[in-house]
Scaffold this active site. Structure first.
Site, PDB file in Angstrom:
ATOM      1  N   PHE A  13       0.854  -1.169   0.000  1.00  0.00           N
ATOM      2  CA  PHE A  13       0.000   0.000   0.000  1.00  0.00           C
ATOM      3  C   PHE A  13       0.894   1.224   0.000  1.00  0.00           C
ATOM      4  O   PHE A  13       2.058   1.156   0.378  1.00  0.00           O
ATOM      5  CB  PHE A  13      -0.997   0.018   1.158  1.00  0.00           C
ATOM      6  CG  PHE A  13      -0.404  -0.338   2.493  1.00  0.00           C
ATOM      7  CD1 PHE A  13       0.145   0.634   3.304  1.00  0.00           C
ATOM      8  CD2 PHE A  13      -0.416  -1.647   2.932  1.00  0.00           C
ATOM      9  CE1 PHE A  13       0.681   0.309   4.544  1.00  0.00           C
ATOM     10  CE2 PHE A  13       0.118  -1.985   4.173  1.00  0.00           C
ATOM     11  CZ  PHE A  13       0.664  -1.000   4.968  1.00  0.00           C
ATOM     12  N   SER A  14       0.368   2.332  -0.469  1.00  0.00           N
ATOM     13  CA  SER A  14       1.183   3.536  -0.652  1.00  0.00           C
ATOM     14  C   SER A  14       1.555   4.174   0.673  1.00  0.00           C
ATOM     15  O   SER A  14       0.948   3.916   1.704  1.00  0.00           O
ATOM     16  CB  SER A  14       0.424   4.539  -1.510  1.00  0.00           C
ATOM     17  OG  SER A  14      -0.601   5.151  -0.748  1.00  0.00           O
ATOM     18  N   GLY A  15       2.511   5.068   0.617  1.00  0.00           N
ATOM     19  CA  GLY A  15       2.934   5.802   1.798  1.00  0.00           C
ATOM     20  C   GLY A  15       1.899   6.807   2.267  1.00  0.00           C
ATOM     21  O   GLY A  15       2.033   7.391   3.333  1.00  0.00           O
TER      22      GLY A  15
END
Length: 96
Positions: A13-15
């Site tokens: 998952f993205s930051g």
């Protein structure tokens, strides 16, 4: 909804993710692990202090779901992504 839900994934998952997040959980859903058996509306209990995640689903229901589970089909039947999928191991064993 970061104050109301937790993101639990066997992927990345993205930051920019906010709230309670658990990443790279294993065994992976792709091989029929517990995450693959979860359904919308199932209740889970996360104890961050103990490092546990428990599904509140009766054992008989989990067994029925496991018996009916089939791997997700993909369009990757050749090429680099297919080769990677054939060779890589699960994250809980080092993803080697």
């Amino acid at each position: 909804m970061g104050e109301q839900v937790a993101l639990i994934t066997d992927g990345r998952f993205s930051g920019a993710t906010r709230g309670f997040c658990i990443g790279h959980a294993g065994p992976e859903a792709a091989v029929g692990g517990p995450i693959a058996l979860l359904r919308n509306g199932d209740k889970i209990v996360i104890d961050a202090d103990k490092g546990t995640i428990d599904m509140i689903v009766p054992d008989a229901e989990l067994a029925a779901r496991k018996a009916a589970w089939k791997p997700r089909r993909t369009d990757y039947n050749a090429g680099a992504i297919w080769k990677y999928a054939q060779l890589v191991g699960p994250a809980h064993l080092g993803a080697t």
